[in-house]
Structures are given as C-alpha cells and as structure tokens.
Design a protein around this motif. Structure first.
Motif, PDB file in Angstrom:
ATOM      1  N   ILE A 137       3.346  -2.630   3.330  1.00 62.85           N
ATOM      2  CA  ILE A 137       4.627  -2.393   2.647  1.00 62.85           C
ATOM      3  C   ILE A 137       4.436  -2.465   1.138  1.00 62.85           C
ATOM      4  CG2 ILE A 137       6.916  -3.384   2.261  1.00 62.85           C
ATOM      5  CD1 ILE A 137       6.730  -4.191   5.349  1.00 62.85           C
ATOM      6  N   ALA A 138       3.665  -3.438   0.670  1.00 64.35           N
ATOM      7  CA  ALA A 138       3.384  -3.543  -0.764  1.00 64.35           C
ATOM      8  C   ALA A 138       2.643  -2.310  -1.268  1.00 64.35           C
ATOM      9  CB  ALA A 138       2.573  -4.805  -1.044  1.00 64.35           C
TER      10      ALA A 138
ATOM     11  N   PRO B 136      -6.713  -4.319  -4.002  1.00 65.10           N
ATOM     12  CA  PRO B 136      -6.765  -5.400  -3.016  1.00 65.10           C
ATOM     13  C   PRO B 136      -5.801  -6.542  -3.324  1.00 65.10           C
ATOM     14  CG  PRO B 136      -8.978  -4.729  -3.637  1.00 65.10           C
ATOM     15  CD  PRO B 136      -8.041  -4.022  -4.573  1.00 65.10           C
ATOM     16  N   ALA B 137      -5.445  -6.686  -4.612  1.00 64.74           N
ATOM     17  CA  ALA B 137      -4.527  -7.760  -5.008  1.00 64.74           C
ATOM     18  C   ALA B 137      -3.137  -7.585  -4.414  1.00 64.74           C
ATOM     19  CB  ALA B 137      -4.443  -7.849  -6.531  1.00 64.74           C
ATOM     20  N   LEU B 138      -2.855  -6.404  -3.885  1.00 67.91           N
ATOM     21  CA  LEU B 138      -1.559  -6.194  -3.236  1.00 67.91           C
ATOM     22  C   LEU B 138      -1.383  -7.126  -2.039  1.00 67.91           C
ATOM     23  CD1 LEU B 138      -1.332  -2.295  -3.335  1.00 67.91           C
ATOM     24  CD2 LEU B 138       0.148  -3.916  -4.549  1.00 67.91           C
TER      25      LEU B 138
ATOM     26  N   GLY C  85      -0.338   5.187  -5.005  1.00 75.65           N
ATOM     27  CA  GLY C  85      -1.654   5.351  -5.594  1.00 75.65           C
ATOM     28  C   GLY C  85      -2.807   5.466  -4.622  1.00 75.65           C
ATOM     29  N   GLY C  86      -2.570   5.151  -3.346  1.00 76.31           N
ATOM     30  CA  GLY C  86      -3.634   5.266  -2.356  1.00 76.31           C
ATOM     31  C   GLY C  86      -3.216   6.163  -1.211  1.00 76.31           C
ATOM     32  N   ASP C  87      -3.924   6.067  -0.110  1.00 76.38           N
ATOM     33  CA  ASP C  87      -3.687   6.905   1.060  1.00 76.38           C
ATOM     34  C   ASP C  87      -3.154   6.030   2.197  1.00 76.38           C
ATOM     35  OD1 ASP C  87      -3.966   8.382   3.476  1.00 76.38           O
ATOM     36  OD2 ASP C  87      -5.601   9.569   2.618  1.00 76.38           O
TER      37      ASP C  87
ATOM     38  N   ARG D 193      -7.675  -7.267   2.421  1.00 76.34           N
ATOM     39  CA  ARG D 193      -8.116  -6.767   1.116  1.00 76.34           C
ATOM     40  C   ARG D 193      -9.112  -5.612   1.262  1.00 76.34           C
ATOM     41  NH1 ARG D 193      -7.506  -9.928  -3.435  1.00 76.34           N
ATOM     42  NH2 ARG D 193      -6.213 -11.772  -3.140  1.00 76.34           N
ATOM     43  N   ALA D 194     -10.022  -5.740   2.206  1.00 78.85           N
ATOM     44  CA  ALA D 194     -11.013  -4.684   2.407  1.00 78.85           C
ATOM     45  C   ALA D 194     -10.342  -3.381   2.856  1.00 78.85           C
ATOM     46  CB  ALA D 194     -12.044  -5.137   3.432  1.00 78.85           C
ATOM     47  N   CYS D 195      -9.350  -3.479   3.710  1.00 77.35           N
ATOM     48  CA  CYS D 195      -8.633  -2.282   4.169  1.00 77.35           C
ATOM     49  C   CYS D 195      -7.865  -1.633   3.020  1.00 77.35           C
ATOM     50  CB  CYS D 195      -7.690  -2.636   5.314  1.00 77.35           C
ATOM     51  SG  CYS D 195      -8.519  -3.055   6.866  1.00 77.35           S
ATOM     52  N   LEU D 196      -7.223  -2.454   2.197  1.00 75.61           N
ATOM     53  CA  LEU D 196      -6.509  -1.916   1.036  1.00 75.61           C
ATOM     54  C   LEU D 196      -7.474  -1.162   0.122  1.00 75.61           C
ATOM     55  CD1 LEU D 196      -4.243  -4.992   0.206  1.00 75.61           C
ATOM     56  CD2 LEU D 196      -3.388  -2.690   0.720  1.00 75.61           C
TER      57      LEU D 196
END
Length: 199
Positions: free
Chosen positions: A97-98, A142-144, A104-106, A132-135
């Motif tokens: 959700i974040a 990853p900070a999301l 900015g990503g996919d 974090r790795a998935c983000l």
C-alpha cells in the motif's frame, strides 16, 4: 479508459499463479489497475469461505492437484508445502500500500515478488528483510517498509470492507469499472474477452 480493481492476498497461491497476465491484459486494452491487498482469511470468514486447512479432504486433495498442475502449465516453480505459509500477510500488504501511494516502481512485479517469495523461494514475507528485498526488486525504496504503517493498516481494513461490498470472496479477484467480476487466475482470459467487448 477501462479500470480494474485487483483484490488479492500476498499469501495467495493463485495470485502467484496469475503471474503478470492481468497486467498484460490491462496494457493491451489501455486499462488501469488499482491493487487492493486484503486479509484473505478474514474475507473467507465474511463471505462463507473456509480456510484451506479446514476444508473437506476431497477439497484439500483437489486443491493440491490443481495448484501443482496450474504451476506446471504456467512454467512457474512451486512448492505445495512452503516453509512459511500461512504467515502474517499484514507487513507485506502495508508495504504494498505504501508503494502504491509512493509510486515509482512496478506494482505488478511487487505483487509477484511477494507471492513468489512464499510459494517458490521459501521466504517469510512477514520478515522485514524479505519485504525490503521485494520492494527493491520491484523498483521501490526499501524504506517504504517503515513508512505509512497507520495508513497501510487503515487501507488494508478498508480494502476488506470494499471487497465484501463488491461481492469479492477470493484471491485474485478482478472487478471492472462496469461491475463485471472475475475470480481466479483462470479467469484472466475472460477478463480479456470482456475488455475486448466479446462478453
């Protein structure tokens, strides 16, 4: 422009088996997608479903056969009894959700990364390092994983209520802006046909 609400759980094997086919269909028709991660066990309880472990043995056996068969048809690696399932889907869902809010990503790649982590990579998506790795894999910061937790929790709960209101009862579930509903990765071709005006 057509729009699709995609309700799913990050621990759903069928969301994993959907791969990126819904995204391909949406791109083909110029449709947009809003992803709606939700608590699948709560959805089952609200809509008359039964958690997999509590189903009749014949249903459990068929599910096992079908999952392996569908994975083979899609050419996807698949572990029928993953080390970390079921797990707490909330951390990955809040991060999703974040990410959707940040952009900015996919997002399709992010959904696939979470689901693959469970069903192929033997990883626990309740763990911060895995989230974090998935983000990062999907092109997000990853900070999301640390941000928007309150908003994530509120949206996660709201997605469940919206799903119940819209007649959703499984994952993945596709709802178009015309009110057409398609349940399961095996109905993506039907979604394509609908957006083509054939059905």
């Amino acid at each position: 422009m057509a729009h699709i609400d995609l309700f799913f759980s990050t621990i759903s094997p069928y969301a994993y088996l959907a791969g990126n086919r819904a995204e391909e269909v949406a791109a083909k028709h110029g449709a947009t997608i809003t992803y709606k991660p939700l608590d699948i066990m709560a959805l089952f309880a609200r809509t008359g479903g039964t958690p997999p472990k509590d189903r009749h043995p014949s249903r459990i056996e068929y599910r096992a056969l079908d999952l392996v068969r569908q994975a083979a048809l899609q050419g996807l690696p698949f572990n029928l009894q993953p080390a970390h399932w079921p797990t707490n889907a909330a951390p990955s869902s809040y991060a999703f959700i974040a990410a959707q809010n940040a952009g900015g990503g996919d997002l399709g790649k992010l959904m696939a990364a979470f689901c693959r982590s469970v069903w192929a990579d033997e990883k626990d998506i309740a763990e911060d390092a895995v989230v974090r790795a998935c983000l990062q894999e999907a092109g997000f910061d990853p900070a999301l994983a640390d941000s928007g937790l309150l908003v994530g929790a509120e949206t996660y709960a709201a997605n469940l209520e919206e799903a119940v209101d819209k007649g959703v009862f499984g994952s993945p579930f596709y709802v178009t802006d015309t009110g057409q509903r398609f349940w399961g990765q095996d109905r993506i071709d039907d979604l394509d046909a609908h957006l083509s005006g054939k059905v």
